[in-house]
Design an enzyme around this catalytic site. Structure first.
Site, PDB file in Angstrom:
ATOM      1  N   HIS A   1      -7.672  -4.632   9.922  1.00 54.59           N
ATOM      2  CA  HIS A   1      -7.173  -4.484   8.395  1.00 54.59           C
ATOM      3  C   HIS A   1      -5.962  -5.303   8.069  1.00 54.59           C
ATOM      4  CE1 HIS A   1      -4.720  -0.155   9.164  1.00 54.59           C
ATOM      5  NE2 HIS A   1      -4.080  -1.361   9.214  1.00 54.59           N
TER       6      HIS A   1
ATOM      7  N   ASP B   1       0.839  -1.123  -0.109  1.00 56.28           N
ATOM      8  CA  ASP B   1      -0.041   0.139  -0.099  1.00 56.28           C
ATOM      9  C   ASP B   1       0.898   1.342   0.214  1.00 56.28           C
ATOM     10  OD1 ASP B   1       0.981  -0.595   2.580  1.00 56.28           O
ATOM     11  OD2 ASP B   1      -1.094  -1.044   3.453  1.00 56.28           O
TER      12      ASP B   1
ATOM     13  N   GLU C   1      -9.742  -1.993   4.964  1.00 59.00           N
ATOM     14  CA  GLU C   1     -10.327  -1.417   6.062  1.00 59.00           C
ATOM     15  C   GLU C   1     -11.494  -2.254   6.287  1.00 59.00           C
ATOM     16  OE1 GLU C   1      -8.531   0.066   7.900  1.00 59.00           O
ATOM     17  OE2 GLU C   1      -7.931   2.248   7.329  1.00 59.00           O
TER      18      GLU C   1
ATOM     19  N   ASN D   1      -8.041  -2.474  13.988  1.00 60.61           N
ATOM     20  CA  ASN D   1      -9.391  -2.685  13.366  1.00 60.61           C
ATOM     21  C   ASN D   1      -9.409  -3.862  12.520  1.00 60.61           C
ATOM     22  OD1 ASN D   1      -7.958  -1.849  10.920  1.00 60.61           O
ATOM     23  ND2 ASN D   1      -9.311  -0.058  10.726  1.00 60.61           N
TER      24      ASN D   1
HETATM   25  C1  F6R Z   1       1.407  -1.455   6.091  1.00 58.15           C
HETATM   26  C2  F6R Z   1      -0.130  -2.219   6.212  1.00 58.15           C
HETATM   27  C3  F6R Z   1      -0.828  -2.206   7.606  1.00 58.15           C
HETATM   28  C4  F6R Z   1      -0.002  -2.442   8.721  1.00 58.15           C
HETATM   29  C5  F6R Z   1      -0.820  -2.237   9.910  1.00 58.15           C
HETATM   30  C6  F6R Z   1      -0.038  -2.682  11.262  1.00 58.15           C
HETATM   31  O1  F6R Z   1       1.927  -1.655   4.737  1.00 58.15           O
HETATM   32  O2  F6R Z   1      -0.394  -2.637   5.221  1.00 58.15           O
HETATM   33  O3  F6R Z   1      -1.862  -3.218   7.332  1.00 58.15           O
HETATM   34  O4  F6R Z   1       0.616  -3.519   8.753  1.00 58.15           O
HETATM   35  O5  F6R Z   1      -1.555  -1.223  10.060  1.00 58.15           O
HETATM   36  O6  F6R Z   1       0.676  -1.575  11.462  1.00 58.15           O
HETATM   37  P1  F6R Z   1       1.876  -1.504  12.623  1.00 58.15           P
HETATM   38  O7  F6R Z   1       2.773  -2.774  12.169  1.00 58.15           O
HETATM   39  O8  F6R Z   1       2.510  -0.182  12.272  1.00 58.15           O
HETATM   40  O9  F6R Z   1       1.172  -1.714  13.717  1.00 58.15           O
END
Ligand code: F6R
Length: 264
Positions: A155, A82, A160, A153
């Site tokens: 994701h 992403d 989302e 959440n």
């Molecule tokens: C990042 C991504 C997100 C993160 C998630 C957890 O490329 O795709 O899904 O993996 O938001 O973020 P952290 O690792 O910062 O807790």
């Protein structure tokens, strides 16, 4: 030491490690084995990669293994999950910059083979760019391994809550929890982009092998739900259940709810 759990409350196999470092080191070794096995038969490896705090120790371990000569990334192609809409690749908070600084600049990979969706497309151009990203993954032969973190959440990527199992790479609006979690990094909620480009759930599920990572108490509630709830758009990570080759790497703190004794 880790323990492999086959817990009846979870359809996604998971492994619990003492801490994030132990889990990341173990996963780095697995990924290197796969890359080396492909290289030994003249095949390239295609990796799906994540950003955020979760994979940082994984990247540090992979960098170390590369510097030691245990693995080479010369025949590796990567696709990131992403990117924030509106951020140029050199923006300090862009995921392209994150990947360069935390991984690509320290290994022997050909940068031309590293792909991160561009954040600099208009909303009108986004659909064409997303379709092209899907095409590029297919032309590379599909993802061999996909690394995933999980949002509070539920994701995966920026899929989302509300995301469908058949979703593909697309532009979407970020959820309030996701934006709040990014507020510190951006110096305030008002600076956090409202939209992002993300690989879809169906794109992720096409990977041959998927690794879901979760560390720390803050992820304990959501990882327990993700691993034990029937597939639902409310918790996009639950769609991973339908994948034949997925494994969660969790540290003890993140496993605390999952492994809590069930009260009668
Ligand atoms: C990042 C991504 C997100 C993160 C998630 C957890 O490329 O795709 O899904 O993996 O938001 O973020 P952290 O690792 O910062 O807790």
């Amino acid at each position: 030491m880790s323990s492999v759990q086959s817990n009846t409350s979870s359809n996604i196999p998971f492994e619990v490690f003492a801490d994030a470092e132990a889990a990341s080191a173990a996963l780095a070794r697995v990924m290197c084995e796969r890359i080396n096995a492909n290289a030994a038969t003249g095949k390239q490896t295609v990796l799906g990669l994540a950003t955020g705090s979760t994979p940082i120790k994984l990247y540090q371990n992979l960098i170390r293994l590369c510097k030691n000569g245990a693995v080479s990334f010369k025949d590796v192609t990567t696709f990131n999950l992403d990117e924030y809409l509106g951020l140029a690749g050199d923006h300090p908070r862009s995921y392209r910059r994150f990947m360069d600084e935390n991984f690509f600049d320290h290994i022997d990979i050909d940068k031309a083979r590293t792909h991160v969706p561009s954040g600099l497309v208009s909303k009108e151009e986004a659909a064409a760019q997303c379709a092209e990203y899907e095409e590029q993954i297919l032309r590379a032969g599909g993802l061999h391994m996909q690394v995933l973190g999980i949002g509070r959440n539920g994701h995966i990527g920026f899929n989302e809550p509300g995301s469908r199992a058949d979703s593909r790479t697309r532009l979407l609006e970020l959820n309030g929890i996701t934006r709040a979690d990014a507020a510190n990094d951006f110096g305030g909620l008002e600076n956090v982009p409202t939209h992002a480009i993300t690989m879809g759930i169906a794109t992720i599920l096409q990977a041959k092998e998927i690794f879901l990572l979760a560390w720390g108490k803050g992820k304990s509630e959501i990882i327990a739900k993700a691993l034990s709830t029937a597939p639902t758009s409310d918790i996009p990570a639950t769609f991973l259940r339908s994948h034949p080759n997925v494994r969660a790497y969790i540290d003890e703190a993140a496993a605390s709810v999952l492994q809590a004794p069930v009260r009668p």
